[in-house]
Enzyme design. Structure first.
Site, PDB file in Angstrom:
ATOM      1  N   ARG A 271      55.415  -3.293 -76.605  1.00 34.41           N
ATOM      2  CA  ARG A 271      54.184  -2.795 -75.990  1.00 34.41           C
ATOM      3  C   ARG A 271      54.554  -1.680 -75.015  1.00 34.41           C
ATOM      4  NH1 ARG A 271      52.260  -6.741 -72.171  1.00 34.41           N
ATOM      5  NH2 ARG A 271      52.897  -5.233 -70.596  1.00 34.41           N
ATOM      6  N   HIS A 275      49.597  -4.172 -70.255  1.00 37.14           N
ATOM      7  CA  HIS A 275      48.811  -5.180 -70.967  1.00 37.14           C
ATOM      8  C   HIS A 275      47.349  -4.767 -71.004  1.00 37.14           C
ATOM      9  CE1 HIS A 275      47.204  -9.053 -72.241  1.00 37.14           C
ATOM     10  NE2 HIS A 275      46.370  -8.994 -71.214  1.00 37.14           N
ATOM     11  N   TYR A 284      57.761  -5.678 -64.196  1.00 33.41           N
ATOM     12  CA  TYR A 284      58.471  -6.747 -64.918  1.00 33.41           C
ATOM     13  C   TYR A 284      59.206  -6.273 -66.173  1.00 33.41           C
ATOM     14  CZ  TYR A 284      54.147  -6.458 -67.669  1.00 33.41           C
ATOM     15  OH  TYR A 284      53.080  -6.014 -68.418  1.00 33.41           O
TER      16      TYR A 284
END
Length: 384
Positions: A271, A275, A284
């Site tokens: 990705r 998100h 992260y």
């Protein structure tokens, strides 16, 4: 199978060798000779570019405060396009919230998709769904929902109905690596395996469930291994290779149509974006791994393949970009001009006939709205 390698802090990084691949990492050659229909390749490429630019426009609108929320799919366009292009018009699709390319390839209206982002009166859901939760029943594209993996059970039920009716249609559902931890995933695949439904399960392993890495999500070393427990074949695919995704999906669909039951396909990808528009992946995500996957961009790979075949050039690229950007701009302008849904719609499409108690509330709310409008028109404060 030949491994894909890239540099990560001086160390060698390799794509899992079990993943089906058709294109080299840079896309300049196919790993084996195979004939591909030019019109199919061009339609794939157009849809992938459209999906990327649509996502970019949606994020831009959110950042400008013109819509409230968006979910990008940057880097995952090959999975959406490869699967959608491999299936037929009569097949059933149950997407998650990160598959705009599936909707676009199936012919969904750009205008209507933007209307969903705005939640206006032309939105099919009348503003009752979150943005990016599209619904196009006429295209057999079921409504996206926020709860994770609920679409898996729905797709299996639809596949069973097709089987009982002796229809040729298959049902495909999409979910992320995190979705495999949900009860609905287990229930759906258990039922599909037991009933041998004509189902295709697409696991988009983009390596993060929001901020939770796969290593913390499951003890399984490979998502594709989960297929074994449900009595169905599993295929691992390079999710950044649209031709590999297409090939695996066609194989699964052919098996299902012949009565061979369901197939689980793990599409290994990354990705590239957040998100959602509310997320900051830099908090992260490994930046070095990001750089590795950036070199394997699915759009770049297909473009390079087309160029190598003399089916694409800079002139065609510019014309395509100009065309798509104009389409997006026109759709946004049209959607932004649409008013909000009428307040009376809050009570509609729930019951076949509105109950008397709700009708009374509807009438009272409409009356209050009119009074509020009258006070605003006379510059008087509305008494609360």
């Amino acid at each position: 199978m030949k491994k894909s390698t890239a540099s990560k802090k001086g160390k060698s990084w390799s794509l899992r060798p079990d993943c089906l691949r058709v294109l080299s990492d840079d896309g300049k050659k196919a790993l084996k000779e195979q004939k591909w229909d030019k019109s199919l390749l061009l339609s794939m490429y157009r849809n992938m570019v459209l999906t990327r630019l649509y996502d970019e426009r949606a994020i831009m609108l959110q950042r400008q405060g013109r819509i409230g929320f968006s979910v990008p799919s940057t880097g995952q366009e090959a999975i959406q396009t490869g699967t959608a292009s491999a299936l037929k018009a009569d097949d059933w699709f149950f997407p998650s919230y990160r598959e705009p390319g599936v909707f676009l390839y199936r012919g969904a209206s750009l205008f209507k998709m933007f209307c969903n982002l705005y939640g206006n009166a032309e939105d099919i859901c009348q503003g009752r769904q979150m943005p990016v939760h599209y619904s196009f029943a006429d295209l057999k594209l079921f409504s996206v929902s926020s709860p994770i993996s609920t679409q898996v059970i729905q797709s299996v039920g639809t596949a069973l109905a097709s089987k009982l009716r002796k229809e040729d249609a298959v049902s495909i559902s999409y979910f992320g690596d995190g979705g495999t931890s949900e009860n609905d995933f287990h229930t759906g695949l258990t039922f599909a395996g037991a009933m041998q439904t004509p189902s295709i399960f697409i696991c988009t392993n983009n390596q993060y469930a929001i901020s939770v890495p796969v290593s913390k999500q499951t003890g399984a070393k490979r998502m594709v291994d989960k297929a074994i427990g449900y009595g169905m074949p599993g295929i691992a695919v390079d999710g950044n290779d649209v031709l590999a995704v297409y090939q695996a999906t066609r194989q699964a669909a052919d098996l299902a149509r012949k009565g061979g039951g369901p197939t689980f396909i793990e599409c290994l990808t990354f990705r590239m974006g957040p998100h959602s528009s509310s997320d900051d992946p830099t908090r992260y995500r490994d930046p070095d791994l990001y750089e590795v996957w950036k070199k394997r961009d699915p759009i770049d790979r297909l473009r390079n393949f087309l160029v190598a075949k003399n089916d694409w050039n800079e002139k065609l690229e510019k014309a395509l970009l100009d065309e798509i950007k104009a389409e997006l701009a026109a759709a946004v302008e049209k959607a932004e001009a649409v008013v909000a849904p009428p307040i009376s719609s809050l009570f509609e499409n729930v019951y076949a006939e509105i109950p008397k108690t709700l009708k009374k509330q509807q009438d009272a709310l409409i009356k209050e709205e009119k009074l509020r409008g009258d006070f605003e028109n006379t510059s008087e404060a509305f008494p609360l």
